[in-house]
Design a protein around this motif. Structure first.
Motif, short mmCIF file in Angstrom:
data_model
loop_
_atom_site.label_atom_id
_atom_site.label_comp_id
_atom_site.label_asym_id
_atom_site.label_seq_id
_atom_site.Cartn_x
_atom_site.Cartn_y
_atom_site.Cartn_z
N LYS A 91 0.84 -1.20 0.00
CA LYS A 91 0.00 0.00 0.00
C LYS A 91 0.87 1.25 0.00
O LYS A 91 0.57 2.22 -0.70
N LEU A 92 1.94 1.22 0.79
CA LEU A 92 2.85 2.36 0.84
C LEU A 92 3.39 2.66 -0.55
O LEU A 92 3.43 3.82 -0.98
N ARG A 93 3.79 1.62 -1.28
CA ARG A 93 4.31 1.82 -2.63
C ARG A 93 3.22 2.38 -3.56
O ARG A 93 3.51 3.22 -4.41
N ARG A 94 2.00 1.89 -3.40
CA ARG A 94 0.92 2.37 -4.27
C ARG A 94 0.60 3.84 -4.02
O ARG A 94 0.22 4.57 -4.95
N TYR A 95 0.76 4.29 -2.80
CA TYR A 95 0.50 5.69 -2.48
C TYR A 95 1.59 6.62 -3.03
O TYR A 95 1.36 7.82 -3.16
N ALA A 96 2.76 6.06 -3.32
CA ALA A 96 3.89 6.88 -3.75
C ALA A 96 3.86 7.11 -5.26
O ALA A 96 3.54 6.20 -6.03
N SER A 97 4.20 8.32 -5.67
CA SER A 97 4.33 8.62 -7.09
C SER A 97 5.74 8.23 -7.54
O SER A 97 6.50 7.61 -6.78
N ASP A 98 6.12 8.61 -8.73
CA ASP A 98 7.32 8.06 -9.37
C ASP A 98 8.60 8.14 -8.52
O ASP A 98 9.16 7.12 -8.14
N ARG A 99 9.08 9.35 -8.22
CA ARG A 99 10.36 9.46 -7.52
C ARG A 99 10.28 8.97 -6.07
O ARG A 99 11.18 8.25 -5.62
N PRO A 100 9.26 9.33 -5.31
CA PRO A 100 9.17 8.76 -3.96
C PRO A 100 9.16 7.23 -3.97
O PRO A 100 9.79 6.59 -3.12
N ARG A 101 8.48 6.62 -4.96
CA ARG A 101 8.46 5.16 -5.03
C ARG A 101 9.86 4.62 -5.31
O ARG A 101 10.27 3.60 -4.76
N ASN A 212 15.32 15.29 -0.81
CA ASN A 212 14.87 13.97 -0.38
C ASN A 212 15.90 12.89 -0.71
O ASN A 212 16.08 11.96 0.05
N ASP A 213 16.57 13.04 -1.85
CA ASP A 213 17.65 12.12 -2.18
C ASP A 213 18.77 12.22 -1.15
O ASP A 213 19.37 11.21 -0.74
N LEU A 323 6.73 16.71 5.21
CA LEU A 323 6.24 16.66 3.82
C LEU A 323 7.33 16.14 2.88
O LEU A 323 7.36 16.48 1.70
N GLY A 324 8.23 15.30 3.42
CA GLY A 324 9.29 14.73 2.61
C GLY A 324 9.38 13.23 2.77
O GLY A 324 8.47 12.58 3.29
#
Length: 366
Positions: A91-101, A212-213, A323-324
């Motif tokens: 679920k965590l992965r599904r909530y994340a968009s491209d770079r956060p994922r 974030n990186d 928020l990061g």
């Protein structure tokens, strides 16, 4: 920021379903694993337990009737926890968009390495398949199905060959480490090659990017420091594992806070206790102070304290930038540690450990 706002709002809701330290103590106070299972059926893990029990009780299942006898309660709980861990982090992965994922997947690399180490150690010790799987954390590229197939492989070489047929890049460091294993009969080279590949791959993925990186890079350095400290202390725990020169070659040089000079100083200690005390002159002095007055020092206890330190760092990151990527890192660590804690409670109960004996092995975020 928009990439993280939605995801982090969902994560805060997911954090509310974590049991946490007070609930652990309630579980530890239960009289038996059967009583513990009943209590978990009143927790956020109830649905996972019910689903797992239904699957295992289906006609024709070799484990039909599981949960009816005391020795099997733990197996039911462990399977349910494993499935729920996968579900929640998916679920965590599904909530994340491209770079956060991508950043989450980078952090998950460490668990593929952890699982491969677990399976290789288990193969060497002739551990049962179910016991091996009970110690894995299937949250990386190697999912439950893949880990089950590797656990059923008859030898360490068969594990390597299986991963190679899947064309997983991690097969190469595993193969290199296995060559050294044949020469030394120590698993240290295997584990080091896995660690070296994992951190090299992870840092490559976050070599450039935004703030974030940078947060992920700093967290990876902490994980590498943990690995370096454990390498040095494991050498001291078993002098036959590596020579001092070989141990020095097994230093992960990622510009962490635990330097190569400090690593070599610890490795040169006369025994584990002195090596631990030498950490007092490093940024990890807290670990040295923790065990300074204890009569005996057990390596697994030291590892637990390092895991506690990693968890505290993850939580601190979530507070620094709500928020990061800090909050996903914190939840990832919290959820994995919760499952490991619950496993420890179940095993402690099955072994008849006293409450304080179980509590000292838990990794808590309070």
């Amino acid at each position: 920021m928009d990439d993280y706002a939605y995801m982090n709002a969902r994560i805060r809701a997911m954090q509310g379903r974590l049991l946490g330290p007070p609930a652990y103590q309630e579980l530890i106070a239960r009289e038996s694993t059967a009583d513990l299972l009943e209590h978990l059926f009143e927790s956020p893990y109830a649905q996972a337990l019910e689903l797992t029990r239904s699957r295992l009780s289906a006609p024709g299942s070799p484990l039909a009737g599981i949960g009816q006898r005391g020795t099997e309660h733990g197996s039911l709980i462990d399977r349910a926890l494993r499935h729920e861990l996968v579900r929640r982090l998916s679920k965590l992965r599904r909530y994340a968009s491209d770079r956060p994922r991508e950043l989450i997947e980078t952090l998950a690399l460490q668990w593929d390495t952890y699982n491969l180490k677990t399976i290789v150690r288990g193969k060497r010790a002739n551990a049962a398949v179910e016991d091996l799987l009970a110690s894995t954390v299937p949250v990386g590229a190697l999912d439950e199905i893949a880990l089950a197939e590797l656990a059923r492989a008859p030898t360490v070489q068969a594990v390597v060959d299986t991963i190679a047929t899947w064309r997983y890049p991690i097969a190469q460091p595993l193969r290199e480490g296995l060559k050294a294993y044949g020469e030394t009969e120590s698993l240290q080279p295997v584990e080091f090659e896995l660690d070296r590949w994992t951190f090299a791959e992870a840092f490559k993925r976050v070599s450039a990017g935004d703030a974030n990186d940078l947060v992920v890079r700093d967290f990876l350095r902490l994980l590498a420091d943990k690995a370096n400290i454990l390498t040095a202390l494991r050498y001291l725990h078993s002098r036959t594992a590596l020579s001092p020169i070989e141990a020095a070659r097994h230093f992960l040089d990622v510009k962490g806070r635990f330097t190569r000079v400090q690593f070599q100083t610890v490795v040169a200690a006369r025994d584990l206790r002195q090596g631990l005390s030498l950490l007092g002159d490093t940024p990890y002095a807290l670990i040295a102070r923790k065990f300074a007055l204890e009569e005996s020092v057990a390596l697994p206890r030291i590892e637990r304290e390092l895991e506690q330190l990693v968890l505290r760092k993850a939580l601190a990151l979530s507070r620094q930038d709500p928020l990061g990527i800090g909050l996903p890192i914190a939840y990832f660590e919290q959820q994995i540690n919760e499952v490991r804690n619950l496993r420890m409670i179940v095993r402690g109960k099955a072994l008849g450990l006293p409450p304080e004996g179980i509590t000292e092995w838990l990794v808590s975020w309070s």
